[in-house]
Design a protein around this motif. Sequence first.
Motif, PDB file in Angstrom:
ATOM      1  N   GLU A  52       0.824  -1.200   0.000  1.00 17.92           N
ATOM      2  CA  GLU A  52       0.000   0.000   0.000  1.00 17.92           C
ATOM      3  C   GLU A  52       0.868   1.264   0.000  1.00 17.92           C
ATOM      4  O   GLU A  52       0.631   2.196  -0.744  1.00 17.92           O
ATOM      5  CB  GLU A  52      -0.901  -0.019   1.232  1.00 17.92           C
ATOM      6  CG  GLU A  52      -2.368   0.203   0.882  1.00 17.92           C
ATOM      7  CD  GLU A  52      -3.227  -0.002   2.113  1.00 17.92           C
ATOM      8  OE1 GLU A  52      -3.463   0.990   2.813  1.00 17.92           O
ATOM      9  OE2 GLU A  52      -3.635  -1.166   2.368  1.00 17.92           O
ATOM     10  N   LYS A  53       1.873   1.241   0.893  1.00 14.28           N
ATOM     11  CA  LYS A  53       2.717   2.424   1.004  1.00 14.28           C
ATOM     12  C   LYS A  53       4.118   2.190   0.470  1.00 14.28           C
ATOM     13  O   LYS A  53       4.757   3.107  -0.041  1.00 14.28           O
ATOM     14  CB  LYS A  53       2.815   2.851   2.476  1.00 14.28           C
ATOM     15  CG  LYS A  53       1.534   3.465   2.987  1.00 14.28           C
ATOM     16  CD  LYS A  53       1.736   4.052   4.356  1.00 14.28           C
ATOM     17  CE  LYS A  53       0.457   4.673   4.873  1.00 14.28           C
ATOM     18  NZ  LYS A  53       0.208   4.342   6.275  1.00 14.28           N
TER      19      LYS A  53
ATOM     20  N   ALA B 298      10.381   2.888  -1.456  1.00 16.79           N
ATOM     21  CA  ALA B 298      10.806   1.552  -1.871  1.00 16.79           C
ATOM     22  C   ALA B 298      11.920   1.053  -0.975  1.00 16.79           C
ATOM     23  O   ALA B 298      12.722   1.836  -0.478  1.00 16.79           O
ATOM     24  CB  ALA B 298      11.295   1.592  -3.315  1.00 16.79           C
ATOM     25  N   VAL B 299      11.937  -0.240  -0.745  1.00 16.57           N
ATOM     26  CA  VAL B 299      13.063  -0.835  -0.033  1.00 16.57           C
ATOM     27  C   VAL B 299      13.642  -1.957  -0.877  1.00 16.57           C
ATOM     28  O   VAL B 299      12.933  -2.616  -1.641  1.00 16.57           O
ATOM     29  CB  VAL B 299      12.680  -1.397   1.362  1.00 16.57           C
ATOM     30  CG1 VAL B 299      12.330  -0.277   2.310  1.00 16.57           C
ATOM     31  CG2 VAL B 299      11.548  -2.395   1.257  1.00 16.57           C
ATOM     32  N   LEU B 300      14.927  -2.144  -0.732  1.00 20.49           N
ATOM     33  CA  LEU B 300      15.612  -3.203  -1.482  1.00 20.49           C
ATOM     34  C   LEU B 300      15.924  -4.352  -0.545  1.00 20.49           C
ATOM     35  O   LEU B 300      16.489  -4.147   0.523  1.00 20.49           O
ATOM     36  CB  LEU B 300      16.915  -2.659  -2.071  1.00 20.49           C
ATOM     37  CG  LEU B 300      17.808  -3.692  -2.769  1.00 20.49           C
ATOM     38  CD1 LEU B 300      17.181  -4.178  -4.053  1.00 20.49           C
ATOM     39  CD2 LEU B 300      19.186  -3.119  -3.012  1.00 20.49           C
TER      40      LEU B 300
END
Lengths: 79, 212
Positions: free
Chosen positions: A30-31, A73-75
């Motif tokens: 969602e986020k 975003a996260v990796l």
Amino acid sequence: MKEMKELVEFIAKSLVDEPDQVRVTEVEGEKITIIELRVAPGDLGKVIGKQGRTARSIRTLLNATATKLRKRAVLEILE
Amino acid sequence: MIAIEEVGRSIEEAVEAGLKRLGLPRELVVVETLEEANRGFLGLVGGRQARVRLVPTQMGEQVLHAKEVLAGLLQAMGVETEIGWEELPEGGLRLNLSGPHAGLLIGKHGQTLEALQFIVHRIVSRQPGERLRIQLDVEGYVERRRQQLEQYALRLAQQVKSTGEPVTLDPMNPADRRTVHLVLQRDSEVRTESLGEGLLRRLVIAPAGRRL
């Protein structure tokens, strides 16, 4: 959206010895969007780098790209 | 090795066209003449164009490769940018970016620029050959920041001299530490040293005679 995945894919493929083994998937929440990166076991060090510096740099560039798209975003680098 | 062939009415014209296509200056390519121009009979029949081969020097190849890698990265980020370049006087290559996304490319305290530079260097130095120092700049940011940092270092050196007490700076990246070391090298009354490891490496400015 496409950009974030493409960016991680471009960098990973340029860094590793086995570009064919690079897999990037995008899990959209969602986020936050999670970008999952998988590479050949022998290439793990190449995308992480000494003291994680390469991974940190990829995350920084990912964040800049996400900001531009008004996203977060996260990796995650998966073994 | 990337070499290109080009034709023209004269050798000079062919070379000129080839350099334009490669985006390299004359001193970064080796020119081989394949065929001289021949005007033929009255310039009507049997005329022949000049043909040359341009082979980039090692530096030329590194410039092209670095530019290509950077362009690929920026494209993947969805950023439109002009890429210029120059050779650094102390050796190495500086790539200059400009365009509407300057702020984004610099990032907080230059973080994004630093990451971009690190990744480009990583990718380019995978190629065998001489290691090339690569510096990235966005519209003069690096130079401005270097000057600010020098001023700051000089002020701290004054403080160290007047109090006789060493000062420890916040953790900085290798390039910034180098700037401080260099600017204070000329001052014989203070000495500088980096302590700690990795991300936490900090620079200390101390009076010359004092042990750290």
